[in-house]
Design a protein around this motif. Structure first.
Motif, short mmCIF file in Angstrom:
data_model
loop_
_atom_site.label_atom_id
_atom_site.label_comp_id
_atom_site.label_asym_id
_atom_site.label_seq_id
_atom_site.Cartn_x
_atom_site.Cartn_y
_atom_site.Cartn_z
N LEU A 141 8.03 -7.40 7.79
CA LEU A 141 7.26 -6.18 8.35
C LEU A 141 7.14 -6.35 9.76
O LEU A 141 6.47 -7.37 10.17
CB LEU A 141 5.82 -6.13 7.53
N LYS A 176 17.23 -4.68 6.96
CA LYS A 176 16.57 -3.33 7.05
C LYS A 176 14.96 -3.90 6.74
O LYS A 176 14.69 -4.03 5.59
CB LYS A 176 17.09 -2.61 5.72
N ALA A 193 10.72 -3.42 7.25
CA ALA A 193 9.83 -2.46 7.13
C ALA A 193 9.05 -2.29 8.71
O ALA A 193 9.10 -3.31 9.39
CB ALA A 193 8.42 -2.52 6.14
N TYR A 197 12.65 0.69 7.33
CA TYR A 197 11.87 1.34 6.25
C TYR A 197 10.58 1.81 7.12
O TYR A 197 9.84 1.00 7.43
CB TYR A 197 11.49 0.64 5.09
N VAL A 247 7.09 3.14 7.77
CA VAL A 247 5.99 3.19 7.23
C VAL A 247 4.83 3.51 8.01
O VAL A 247 3.87 2.67 8.23
CB VAL A 247 5.32 2.05 6.34
N ARG A 291 3.33 8.41 6.30
CA ARG A 291 4.06 8.05 5.03
C ARG A 291 3.31 7.10 4.00
O ARG A 291 3.63 7.03 2.85
CB ARG A 291 5.34 7.58 5.38
N LEU A 311 3.73 -2.69 2.90
CA LEU A 311 4.99 -3.23 2.11
C LEU A 311 5.23 -2.45 0.63
O LEU A 311 6.09 -2.33 0.17
CB LEU A 311 4.70 -4.64 1.96
N ALA A 314 4.77 0.49 0.37
CA ALA A 314 5.59 1.59 0.37
C ALA A 314 6.94 1.26 0.98
O ALA A 314 7.69 2.15 1.45
CB ALA A 314 4.93 2.35 1.75
N ALA A 315 7.37 0.17 1.06
CA ALA A 315 8.86 -0.44 1.39
C ALA A 315 9.25 -1.42 0.50
O ALA A 315 9.50 -2.39 0.76
CB ALA A 315 8.75 -0.67 2.94
N ASP A 327 11.76 -2.49 -0.87
CA ASP A 327 13.22 -2.86 -0.82
C ASP A 327 13.40 -3.44 0.63
O ASP A 327 14.41 -3.86 1.02
CB ASP A 327 14.31 -1.89 -1.02
N ALA A 328 12.35 -3.56 1.53
CA ALA A 328 12.44 -4.43 2.85
C ALA A 328 13.29 -5.79 2.68
O ALA A 328 12.73 -6.48 1.88
CB ALA A 328 11.26 -4.47 3.48
#
Length: 316
Positions: A50, A115, A117, A137, A139, A143, A168, A170-171, A173-174
């Motif tokens: 993140l 990829k 967050a 991702y 955030v 969102r 995290l 909200a993400a 699959d980070a």
């Protein structure tokens, strides 16, 4: 095709890298090497990555949670000021902030993480399509409203904070940590004994003072000791002053100031601070998907001290 057009075109693609973050050991798919983080060299769990954009003007200080980051990047923004991007994986503080907006520089910088967050407060409309296409991702507050809160002891816009664990969610699959080019281990031979190193932007200044007692570099910002809201002094184990091209972008802030773009790909010189000494270095990052390799003057990989790393982007 211009370099800037090429950068924006490539934002929609991510290249997975699964090479080990140290010179020995078997990293496996999560980028860890013998249970050690590729970001700090310390023993750690392989948590998702993140990145948080953190405000760094006077009214935003002291900040929250930055001392818990694995990596802290410092970049120049409008009017010669600075902003921080704190990268978390091994540890998640309860909150981080104040959170501010994202920049074009962040998109190229973050591609080396696969990829991840990205938590930020917002972005200007012209940059939004590039964020939507980037391999990350997003955030922001809009969102993941439940991940953010406003502090009563600061005035807007310096009072927005994020709860990393909620962001995290909200993400989910980070990506986890991966090799971004850092190496850790014994210090190289040579170097110069260094008590303090300063980095100046047009309207901001950082200094890093060696503490033999703590074996860390004590951070000051604009002449004042940099501490967190809990009173912890910001004190990385390694500081990299990376000399880069900083050019004007096609974006402006709402006051009309041009947003700088920091070019983090290519090659150049750097100064690496560790263990009370400074080491001239070369850096190389061939493409945005690649990590940045730092080498000594004789071409050997330059190893960092174990612990938090600060990377300060300074104009060549």
């Amino acid at each position: 095709m211009s370099a800037r057009t090429r950068r924006l075109a490539l934002l929609a693609a991510a290249l997975l890298m699964a090479v080990p973050a140290c010179d020995s050991g078997d990293g496996g798919g999560d980028g860890m090497v013998n249970g050690r983080s590729p970001f700090t060299g310390a023993e750690a769990d392989a948590g998702p990555v993140l990145a948080v954009k953190v405000d760094n003007v006077g009214p935003a200080r002291p900040q929250t949670g930055v001392d818990q980051a694995d990596i802290v990047y410092v970049e120049q923004v409008e009017a010669g000021l600075s902003r921080i991007m704190a990268v978390f994986s091994a540890r998640l503080p309860s909150s981080v902030g104040p959170v501010r907006s994202a920049r074009e520089t962040d998109l190229e910088l973050l591609r080396q993480f696969g990829k991840p967050a990205l938590a930020y407060s917002g972005v200007q409309a012209r940059l939004q399509p590039a964020i939507d296409d980037a391999p990350l991702y997003p955030v922001p507050l809009g969102r993941a409203p439940g991940a953010y809160y406003r502090s009563d002891d600061r005035v807007p816009p310096h009072n927005l904070y994020v709860r990393p664990a909620d962001a995290l969610r909200a993400a989910p699959d980070a990506d986890g940590p991966r090799d971004i080019g850092f190496r850790f281990g014994a210090a190289p031979a040579g170097g110069r004994e260094t008590r303090e190193q300063r980095v100046r932007y047009p309207a901001a200044e950082f200094s890093f003072t060696w503490s033999a007692e703590r074996k860390r570099w004590l951070v000051s910002m604009d002449g004042d000791p940099a501490v967190t809201t809990t009173g912890q002094r910001l004190a990385p184990a390694t500081v990299v002053v990376q000399y880069v091209d900083i050019e004007s972008s096609r974006f402006r802030d709402r006051l009309g100031s041009v947003s700088p773009f920091t070019e983090t790909t290519g090659s150049g010189t750097a100064l690496v601070l560790r263990d009370g000494r400074s080491y001239p270095a070369r850096w190389e990052r061939p493409d945005a998907e690649d990590g940045t390799e730092f080498t000594t003057e004789d071409g050997a990989r330059l190893r960092f001290a174990t612990g938090q790393v600060w990377v300060v982007y300074a104009a060549r």
